[in-house]
Scaffold this active site. Structure first.
Site, short mmCIF file in Angstrom:
data_model
loop_
_atom_site.label_atom_id
_atom_site.label_comp_id
_atom_site.label_asym_id
_atom_site.label_seq_id
_atom_site.Cartn_x
_atom_site.Cartn_y
_atom_site.Cartn_z
N LYS A 65 -20.12 18.98 82.12
CA LYS A 65 -19.51 17.65 81.66
C LYS A 65 -18.52 18.01 80.73
CE LYS A 65 -22.86 14.16 82.94
NZ LYS A 65 -23.42 12.87 82.41
N ASP A 100 -20.40 7.01 81.96
CA ASP A 100 -21.77 6.85 81.49
C ASP A 100 -21.58 5.65 80.33
OD1 ASP A 100 -22.86 8.83 82.88
OD2 ASP A 100 -22.45 10.40 81.46
#
Length: 272
Positions: A65, A100
């Site tokens: 990420k 997210d």
């Protein structure tokens, strides 16, 4: 056929394929979602190869990420959070975004919690805490970060515009707060909570980023105190919903995706 997928290492047990392929089926889209376990030393080649092959979008999970930000053009949100979990190949270079934060926001709103109102305490100082904290601060909430290592909480809070603390002060912080979030892995496949049951009260909304099991000890203790509880599958669902809608331009079938996700998680937990 459109092709989407997930890169990470490992990815074999991801629930994302079922989540997205349910949406494709319901919406009548000719698309597939694949998992791509990627060599950590060849991430840049993997992204370039995906673009060359005409892959339409990728989700990104551990351990890529942060590293993937070097090979995509990060959105303002992703750059602020410092992590990418979704890549859109319709742009050149590919755009990296972070859903997210959007997933956490929609999970709260789904349960009648205004993410910008009041005071929130986030337990943990890792990637999940950063994404959730960024969303809350951007929405206008006052945010306290509490972590076992106080210096990490202070560092994250400084980046976000909140305050950092050790876990010892969570009872005091929670007593005057509206929202308490577990952004650690504590409780994952174990009957433990990162905080004492005494910190919960009926005026709190309580959200857990952990989704295996769905009903963690953290949420059980919150429910027993009369708090509003939000399990980790809601954040997982809505980050997938945000990616699906970004990639396809089609409204996600949220109810069907939620049912597929929960069936998969409950099945896996019963078999473990």
């Amino acid at each position: 056929m459109d092709v989407y997928g997930l890169i990470g290492n490992p990815v074999a047990h991801s629930v994302s394929p079922g989540l997205h392929e349910t949406a494709y089926e319901v919406r009548g889209l000719d698309a597939r979602y694949v998992t791509l376990e990627t060599d950590p030393e060849r991430l840049d080649q993997a992204i370039e190869g995906a673009a060359a092959l005409g892959i339409d979008g990728l989700n990104v999970t551990i351990p890529f990420k942060e590293a993937v930000m070097e090979v995509v053009d990060p959105s303002e949100t992703a750059a602020s959070i410092g992590a990418v979990n979704m890549i859109d190949f319709s742009t050149d270079p590919p755009t990296g975004d972070n859903t997210d934060a959007a997933g956490a926001r929609r999970a709260l709103e789904r349960h009648g919690v205004d993410p910008g109102a009041g005071t929130a305490v986030i337990v943990g100082a890792g990637g999940a805490a950063r994404a959730i904290g960024h969303m809350l601060v951007s929405a206008g909430a006052t945010v306290h970060i509490a972590n076992r290592t106080a210096s990490r909480a202070e560092s994250l809070a400084s980046d976000l515009g909140g305050t950092g603390h050790s876990l010892d002060v969570v009872p005091e912080l929670a007593a005057g707060s509206d929202l308490l979030i577990n952004a650690t892995s504590v409780g994952m496949e174990e009957d433990r909570s990162p905080v004492s049951a005494s910190v919960f009260h009926e005026d709190l909304a309580v959200m857990d980023a952990v989704y295996t099991p769905l009903e963690t000890r953290f949420l059980q203790d919150g429910s027993a105190a009369g708090a509003t509880t939000i399990d980790g599958a809601w954040m997982l669902l809505y980050q997938g919903v945000a990616a699906f809608e970004r990639w396809t331009g089609v409204e996600a079938p949220v109810s069907a995706m939620n049912e597929a996700l929960r069936n998969r998680l409950e099945s896996e937990w019963s078999e473990s």
